[in-house]
Each structure stands twice: as C-alpha cells, then as structure tokens.
Design a protein around this motif. Structure first.
Motif, PDB file in Angstrom:
ATOM      1  N   CYS A 168     -70.687   9.801 -21.483  1.00 43.40           N
ATOM      2  CA  CYS A 168     -71.255  10.302 -20.229  1.00 43.40           C
ATOM      3  C   CYS A 168     -70.292  11.216 -19.482  1.00 43.40           C
ATOM      4  O   CYS A 168     -69.069  11.101 -19.611  1.00 43.40           O
ATOM      5  N   LYS A 169     -70.874  12.119 -18.696  1.00 51.22           N
ATOM      6  CA  LYS A 169     -70.086  12.926 -17.758  1.00 51.22           C
ATOM      7  C   LYS A 169     -70.040  12.234 -16.401  1.00 51.22           C
ATOM      8  O   LYS A 169     -69.039  12.296 -15.692  1.00 51.22           O
ATOM      9  N   VAL A 170     -71.153  11.597 -16.038  1.00 53.72           N
ATOM     10  CA  VAL A 170     -71.244  10.798 -14.812  1.00 53.72           C
ATOM     11  C   VAL A 170     -71.382   9.339 -15.215  1.00 53.72           C
ATOM     12  O   VAL A 170     -72.336   8.982 -15.907  1.00 53.72           O
ATOM     13  N   PRO A 171     -70.446   8.475 -14.834  1.00 53.19           N
ATOM     14  CA  PRO A 171     -70.560   7.067 -15.225  1.00 53.19           C
ATOM     15  C   PRO A 171     -71.713   6.384 -14.498  1.00 53.19           C
ATOM     16  O   PRO A 171     -72.052   6.754 -13.368  1.00 53.19           O
ATOM     17  N   PRO A 172     -72.346   5.406 -15.128  1.00 54.21           N
ATOM     18  CA  PRO A 172     -73.408   4.674 -14.447  1.00 54.21           C
ATOM     19  C   PRO A 172     -72.864   3.936 -13.228  1.00 54.21           C
ATOM     20  O   PRO A 172     -71.765   3.390 -13.276  1.00 54.21           O
ATOM     21  N   ALA A 173     -73.636   3.938 -12.152  1.00 50.16           N
ATOM     22  CA  ALA A 173     -73.228   3.228 -10.942  1.00 50.16           C
ATOM     23  C   ALA A 173     -73.598   1.753 -11.011  1.00 50.16           C
ATOM     24  O   ALA A 173     -72.926   0.909 -10.432  1.00 50.16           O
ATOM     25  N   VAL A 174     -74.681   1.449 -11.742  1.00 47.34           N
ATOM     26  CA  VAL A 174     -75.235   0.093 -11.761  1.00 47.34           C
ATOM     27  C   VAL A 174     -75.736  -0.253 -13.161  1.00 47.34           C
ATOM     28  O   VAL A 174     -76.270   0.601 -13.872  1.00 47.34           O
ATOM     29  N   LEU A 175     -75.551  -1.510 -13.537  1.00 46.02           N
ATOM     30  CA  LEU A 175     -76.248  -2.106 -14.682  1.00 46.02           C
ATOM     31  C   LEU A 175     -77.072  -3.263 -14.137  1.00 46.02           C
ATOM     32  O   LEU A 175     -76.514  -4.197 -13.545  1.00 46.02           O
TER      33      LEU A 175
END
Length: 288
Positions: A168-175
């Motif tokens: 990813c270029k933008v990491p996930p904020a939430v799982l």
C-alpha cells in the motif's frame, strides 16, 4: 461521554469514537430514524453501514434530518461504510461513489473493503488478491481526493494484512473484525499494533449467544451491569472500539453506559480466558 475517554486516534490523526451504532439488518426508514434518534440522544457520534446492508440512503437521510434536532453538524458525526464484495476489483470506484451518493455526503469518514474475497469467485480463486489490491488502489485515489477521509479493511486475516502493508501507499487506518471473549484475535491485534492500525470489533455479543454465558453473567453481577454492557466494556477497556447494533431505543441507550464503570483486572482475565477461537460470523481464513 467525554471525547478524551470515548475516542481513539487513528493513524490519519482523526479521532474515532470508541462506541458506534452498528446498522446491520436495520432496514426501513422509520426503523433507521428511530435508532439514529435514540443513539444521538444517548451520545453516540459514530454510525456504521455498508453497501450490502442496503440502508445507506436511509441512514444518510435520517442523519440529515436528525443532526439539527440534536444541535449537531456533519463534522460532529463519524460515518463508516464498506465496499460490497460484488464491487471488489475493477468495480471498486463505482461501488465507493455509489455509497457516497446513497449516503448523500461529500465525504465518508471511514470506508472499508468489507471482505477479502470477491462475490462470484470461490475462496481459493487466485484472482482474489489482485482484486483486493485493485480495490485498495481505488480507495487510495478517493482518499487523496478527500472523498474518503480514512480507509481500511474488514475481515482480513493476518497474512492479508501483512500483504496489504507491503504494497500500500496509504496504510489502512482500521481493521474491523469479529471480536469477543471467545475470539480474542491475538495475532491480528498484534499485527495491527505493529503497523499502527486501529483494531475495531463487531459482533461483540457473539450474535447474542454470549449474553447468557455463565462467566459473563457472573462478571455482570459483580459489576451490577447487564451482560451486554460487560461484553462491550471488555473491549473498550482494552482500547478496542465497538459497534453494537440494535433497533431498540432502550438497548441503544443502555449500551452507551459502558463508559460509566470498569471491570476489575481479575474479571477481565476471566473473560479473556474464554478464548477458544470460536466464530459466530463468517470465516475469512480460507480466502486466498
């Protein structure tokens, strides 16, 4: 509820409420309106929907009508929705924009890939990883445009999370995953902690089964609280946001009481010791 005790800071810098109203199976505008009205009155400021819930339009309409009544503006509420499995891959842009349109919003606070697989493909289909990657790239574009303030995933496994973090270029904020004392998701929580991803719970009551568990009932008696409150408190006391769903105003109000008490360390340990890896919802572990 005070913001300092009832929210968590995402890796985007935004505060997300620890308590949100889940809207799975909440259908028909009058039911959505009643639930949202009760939730806003009880202090809820987060609402969780999804394309597959088929209630985005009703939720958006209810919030537009009710926010002024409760003295709130758009910036006061945190709205989550999710990309449907049928739109995984090349239809992700269409799916995400449809959610924005249905909710009648300029932006969605948090938008998740709902499921690691693709509708119409078997779990072992080698196209699933590519479709996930294509969906994520689309969400990154919409995030850059400000239409999705934060992006994340739901029902991902530890391996799928690690793959996403590598590409990813933008990491996930939430799982967002199933989480309760019988499914403590230790490895997933560790992965989220490693990468600075907020771990969020759904199905905190185990589809209602856990409210009659003997240990949960005993802890509730010790706390002089309901079993539902204890199950939700068990999560938020660990800093894990929860999304209890109900259409009943009394239950919605009752669930907001989780910030008014705490569970002793020994009772927290007793609840966590119930962990046996049991799922009450769908199992994503076979999706490649």
């Amino acid at each position: 509820m005070s913001s300092s005790t009832s929210s968590v800071r995402l890796n985007t810098g935004v505060q997300m409420p620890l308590l949100g109203l889940g809207t799975y199976k909440l259908v028909a505008f009058e039911n959505v309106y009643q639930a949202v009205d009760a939730a806003l009155a009880a202090g809820y400021r987060a609402f969780d929907s999804a394309a597959v819930y088929q209630n985005e339009a009703d939720l958006g309409k209810a919030l537009k009508q009710l926010m002024p009544k409760h003295g709130l503006t758009r910036e006061d509420v945190f709205i989550t929705s999710k990309l449907g499995p049928k739109d995984q891959g090349e239809r992700a842009m269409e799916g995400a924009l449809h959610s924005l349109s249905q909710l009648d919003l300029d932006y969605i606070d948090l938008y998740l890939i709902h499921w690691p697989g693709t509708q119409g493909l078997v779990v072992s289909d080698k196209r699933n990883p590519g479709n996930r990657a294509q969906s994520w790239a689309t969400l990154e574009k919409l995030h850059a445009q400000g239409k999705l303030k934060a992006i994340g995933v739901s029902n991902y496994t530890p391996a799928q999370m690690r793959d996403l973090m590598q590409s990813c270029k933008v990491p996930p904020a939430v799982l967002q995953v199933e989480y309760h004392p019988k499914l403590c998701q230790i490895e997933l929580r560790s992965v989220c902690e490693e990468f600075g991803v907020c771990f969020q719970a759904y199905s905190s009551l185990g589809k209602g089964v856990l409210i009659s568990d003997p240990v949960v009932m005993e802890v509730a008696k010790n706390c002089e609280r309901t079993t539902a409150q204890v199950l939700l408190r068990w999560a938020v006391q660990q800093g894990v946001p929860v999304l209890p769903k109900s259409s009943q105003p009394d239950r919605i109000k009752g669930n907001a009481g989780i910030f008014e008490f705490s569970i002793s360390d020994s009772d927290m340990d007793r609840l966590s010791a119930l962990d046996c890896g049991h799922r009450y919802c769908w199992d994503p572990t076979e999706v490649v």
